[in-house]
Design a protein around this motif. Structure first.
Motif, short mmCIF file in Angstrom:
data_model
loop_
_atom_site.label_atom_id
_atom_site.label_comp_id
_atom_site.label_asym_id
_atom_site.label_seq_id
_atom_site.Cartn_x
_atom_site.Cartn_y
_atom_site.Cartn_z
N THR A 189 39.64 113.03 17.59
CA THR A 189 38.80 112.35 19.00
C THR A 189 38.68 113.44 19.97
O THR A 189 37.90 113.69 20.72
CB THR A 189 39.60 111.07 19.37
OG1 THR A 189 39.29 110.24 18.21
CG2 THR A 189 38.84 110.69 20.74
N ARG A 230 34.93 102.68 35.07
CA ARG A 230 35.98 103.57 35.42
C ARG A 230 35.76 105.15 35.43
O ARG A 230 36.52 105.65 36.24
CB ARG A 230 36.92 103.51 34.02
CG ARG A 230 37.51 102.05 33.77
CD ARG A 230 38.50 102.19 32.64
NE ARG A 230 38.32 103.04 31.70
CZ ARG A 230 39.28 103.64 31.15
NH1 ARG A 230 40.70 103.56 31.62
NH2 ARG A 230 39.04 104.42 30.26
N ASP A 235 43.35 109.13 31.06
CA ASP A 235 43.62 108.38 29.72
C ASP A 235 42.00 108.56 29.15
O ASP A 235 41.71 107.95 28.19
CB ASP A 235 44.30 107.01 29.77
CG ASP A 235 43.31 105.90 30.76
OD1 ASP A 235 42.23 106.53 31.11
OD2 ASP A 235 43.83 104.88 31.00
N ALA A 236 41.03 108.81 29.85
CA ALA A 236 39.43 108.90 29.13
C ALA A 236 39.57 109.94 28.18
O ALA A 236 39.54 111.19 28.32
CB ALA A 236 38.69 109.09 30.17
N VAL A 237 38.94 109.45 26.88
CA VAL A 237 38.81 110.49 25.85
C VAL A 237 37.41 110.97 25.87
O VAL A 237 36.99 112.11 25.31
CB VAL A 237 39.36 110.15 24.42
CG1 VAL A 237 40.91 109.59 24.61
CG2 VAL A 237 38.59 108.72 24.12
N LEU A 238 36.45 110.09 26.51
CA LEU A 238 35.08 110.66 26.55
C LEU A 238 34.74 111.07 27.82
O LEU A 238 35.07 110.85 28.95
CB LEU A 238 34.16 109.27 26.19
CG LEU A 238 34.42 108.72 24.91
CD1 LEU A 238 33.26 107.37 24.58
CD2 LEU A 238 33.92 109.70 23.66
N GLU A 295 34.95 103.37 24.64
CA GLU A 295 36.40 103.81 25.24
C GLU A 295 37.31 102.79 25.45
O GLU A 295 36.74 101.82 26.35
CB GLU A 295 35.73 104.87 26.24
CG GLU A 295 37.07 105.65 26.87
CD GLU A 295 36.57 106.52 27.88
OE1 GLU A 295 36.46 107.72 27.57
OE2 GLU A 295 36.77 106.12 29.09
N VAL A 296 38.38 103.11 25.21
CA VAL A 296 39.62 102.13 25.79
C VAL A 296 40.72 103.04 26.15
O VAL A 296 40.74 104.17 26.03
CB VAL A 296 40.09 101.30 24.53
CG1 VAL A 296 39.05 100.20 24.18
CG2 VAL A 296 40.54 101.91 23.43
N PRO A 297 41.42 102.27 27.13
CA PRO A 297 42.68 103.30 27.63
C PRO A 297 43.44 104.19 26.40
O PRO A 297 43.87 103.60 25.63
CB PRO A 297 43.65 102.28 28.22
CG PRO A 297 42.50 101.24 28.84
CD PRO A 297 41.63 101.20 27.65
N GLY A 298 43.41 105.31 26.98
CA GLY A 298 44.07 106.13 25.58
C GLY A 298 43.33 106.72 24.48
O GLY A 298 43.91 106.97 23.41
N GLY A 299 42.09 106.15 24.28
CA GLY A 299 41.39 106.26 23.12
C GLY A 299 40.06 105.65 23.16
O GLY A 299 39.43 105.45 23.92
N LEU A 300 39.56 105.54 21.90
CA LEU A 300 38.18 105.12 21.60
C LEU A 300 38.24 104.18 20.30
O LEU A 300 38.84 104.52 19.43
CB LEU A 300 36.96 106.02 21.47
CG LEU A 300 36.80 107.14 20.63
CD1 LEU A 300 36.47 106.47 19.45
CD2 LEU A 300 36.22 108.17 20.93
N ARG A 305 31.43 112.14 30.28
CA ARG A 305 30.55 110.88 31.04
C ARG A 305 29.08 111.88 31.03
O ARG A 305 28.97 112.72 31.82
CB ARG A 305 30.78 110.43 32.40
CG ARG A 305 31.97 109.71 32.24
CD ARG A 305 31.87 108.55 31.19
NE ARG A 305 33.09 107.31 31.51
CZ ARG A 305 34.21 107.47 30.90
NH1 ARG A 305 34.42 108.45 30.15
NH2 ARG A 305 35.00 106.48 31.11
#
Lengths: 304, 266
Positions: free
Chosen positions: A267, B73, B47-50, A63-68, B52
């Protein structure tokens, strides 16, 4: 008045223009406990190759800010495995099934396409010429105009199913690639695939993904995708399927205004499995609010 | 498996580094079995898309608890959750531990750090009591030992710095205990913790011919088997195959696991 959400995309009738994108929804059963598949416009299943394929080593996702960023590497059970294991399930549903296909050579793409020709329950093929995560094929086809033409025309010759090449975003002129697909017999075009990307662990100085690089998806790429859809729409007449960072009806509507006839949620399925259902509801609500009787009236409606 | 939004019932510290988050989730709670996990949407992290993933630590009626450490985070923003806040949860997910012990076998739980959480849920459901071996870096990483004792379990502690229990790894008191039984040891092992510990246990289980049920922790994406991020190589019916830790796991019988260099997620 209730707006008409139905569309005919590349000859395939759909209840609405909202699909789930390849690689983010498995083969259907994975989300069936949570999502009523019959409500979707279409399911685009994870990429299928001629033979089973193991994919990349782990870690495959970060995961990265705003996406993966993912580098799954197209793990799949192969054409026969997919047809045996998943088509009986998919056929029990009233939803369009689009099979995403890939190969390491143009001949392999064509052979996979030939195998799906006439398979009951398969409505169209999405041609993955843009996966950033395999060495042979994938992005190498989708970032080269001649290779794009070669693959799309080879597939065209081997199937009667509608074909939908999926474009890579990392090209200098997306219009040229869209035109190459249209001229090679594509019935529709989908865009965009994930954007080539990388993340590094600064403590170990090692790449986070075992594959070193991967593809960025999620809200971060949405504005890039809108611009590419807008440009592709100017270049071709075939319908476009827009993909990239949809989390709500707003992004889907933006894509349609920019030129897409349909959209796919990717996503966001991981974040919120009911996103596609929410997008359908939000789209209907928007059309009501703007007195737009037919969803197709929204397509290519950008005011400049 | 279902989506359920529940309110925070309580959110307390467990020692100095860990927290217990309890949510009111009647539907997920009633279906959960030990070793399964829940996938939390961390709403404060825009802004986390996943989601946990967290092992289920406890189920009390309609309340479900997880035990976590602030490591990044997602967990960092979870720390701000307060009673009454709503949290969206997907669960229960995956396949859990068997909740019976084979006849004539004695249940042995082995935990590393907060890997003790799903084993506590298991201890509340197992029909027989046994022994818990729990290890950690320091005394502050040893959790829940009093709770296990209250359930009637024996607890053996090991810390790497010797600040609590035996000095060294958790496998040391485990080995000593097995030896003390001579050839009569008939343990049924249930374990959760870091990869190194699990692999060490798998080696012992293989040599001893014991069942060892281990819960793997892998980087997960969707949690439902769709994205193929959390792949593990296992042997099934003599064939090496790739399975999804979130769907076919996270609990596996240790002898099916193929350990390889690719499993470098600690």
């Amino acid at each position: 008045m209730k707006p008409d959400l139905r569309i005919l995309l590349a000859g395939v009738p759909m209840k609405n223009p909202v699909m789930v994108a390849s690689g983010t929804f498995g083969y259907g059963p994975e989300y069936a406990d949570l999502v009523n598949l019959n409500q979707l416009g279409a399911i685009v299943v994870k990429g299928i190759s001629l033979e089973p394929w193991k994919g990349n080593r782990t870690p495959r996702l970060v995961e990265v800010p705003g996406g993966l960023i993912n580098a799954i590497g197209l793990q799949n059970p192969g054409v026969n495995g997919f047809i045996e294991k998943y088509m009986p399930f998919l056929r029990t549903h009233d939803v369009a099934v689009i099979v995403n296909i890939w190969g390491k050579t143009a001949e392999e793409y064509a052979e996979v396409a030939a195998r799906f020709d006439g398979v009951p329950g398969v409505h169209a093929l999405e041609i993955n010429i843009s996966c950033p995560n395999i060495k042979a094929g994938g992005n190498a086809f989708g970032t080269n105009l001649d290779a794009t033409r070669l693959v799309v025309s080879a597939v065209r010759r081997k199937t009667r199913l509608p074909i939908i090449p999926k474009l890579a975003p990392n090209v200098s002129d997306i219009g040229a690639f869209a035109r190459a697909c249209e001229e090679s017999g594509a019935d529709a075009i989908s865009l965009i695939n994930s954007f080539p990307a990388m993340a590094i662990d600064i403590e170990t100085r090692r790449p986070i993904l075992a594959n070193v690089t991967g593809g960025l998806s999620g809200p971060a790429i949405h504005p890039i995708a809108v611009k590419l859809v807008y440009e592709a729409a100017k270049a071709v007449k075939v319908p476009l399927v827009a993909i990239g960072g949809i989390t709500s009806a707003r992004e889907a509507i933006e894509f349609m205004i920019a030129g897409a006839s349909a959209v796919a949620v990717g996503t966001a399925n991981f974040t919120e499995p009911l996103t596609a259902i929410e997008v359908i509801r939000g789209l209907e609500e928007y059309l009501c609010r703007h007195n737009i009787p037919n969803v197709s009236d929204l397509v290519r409606s950008l005011r400049l | 498996m279902q989506l359920e939004t529940g309110n925070v019932v309580s959110h307390d510290s467990e020692g100095t580094l860990y927290r217990v988050l309890t949510l009111e989730l009647p539907n997920i709670s009633s279906n959960a079995v030990p070793g399964q996990f829940v996938h939390l949407r961390v709403s404060a992290l825009q802004d986390a898309v996943l989601r946990r993933p967290f092992s289920i630590y406890r189920v009390d009626g309609k309340n479900l608890s997880i035990l976590y450490k602030n490591v990044g985070r997602g967990t960092s923003s979870m720390c701000t959750l307060r009673p009454g806040d709503a949290v969206n949860v997907l669960g229960p997910l995956g396949n859990g531990f068997p909740t019976a012990v084979s006849s004539g076998k004695f249940p042995v739980l082995v935990a590393g750090g907060y890997g003790v959480a799903p084993l506590y849920f298991l201890a509340t459901r197992l029909p027989v009591k046994g022994v818990l071996f729990v290890g950690g870096a320091r005394a502050r990483d040893i959790l829940l030992n009093d709770r296990f004792k209250a359930l009637g379990w024996n607890v053996c502690i090991a810390t790497e710095d010797g600040s609590l229990g035996t000095r060294g790894r958790v496998t040391e008191p485990f080995d000593a205990w097995i030896q003390s039984l001579g050839g009569d040891a008939k343990p049924e092992i249930f374990a959760c913790g870091p990869n190194g510990m699990l692999k060490a246990l798998c080696d012992r289980a293989r040599q001893g011919g014991w069942n060892a049920w281990i819960s793997l922790d892998r980087h997960m994406g969707c949690g439902v088997g769709a994205c193929l991020a959390c792949i593990q190589r296992v042997v099934m019916e003599g064939q090496e195959v790739l399975v999804r830790v979130c769907k076919e796991g996270p609990v596996f019988e240790s002898r099916t696991i193929v350990w390889e260099d690719g499993n470098h997620e600690a």
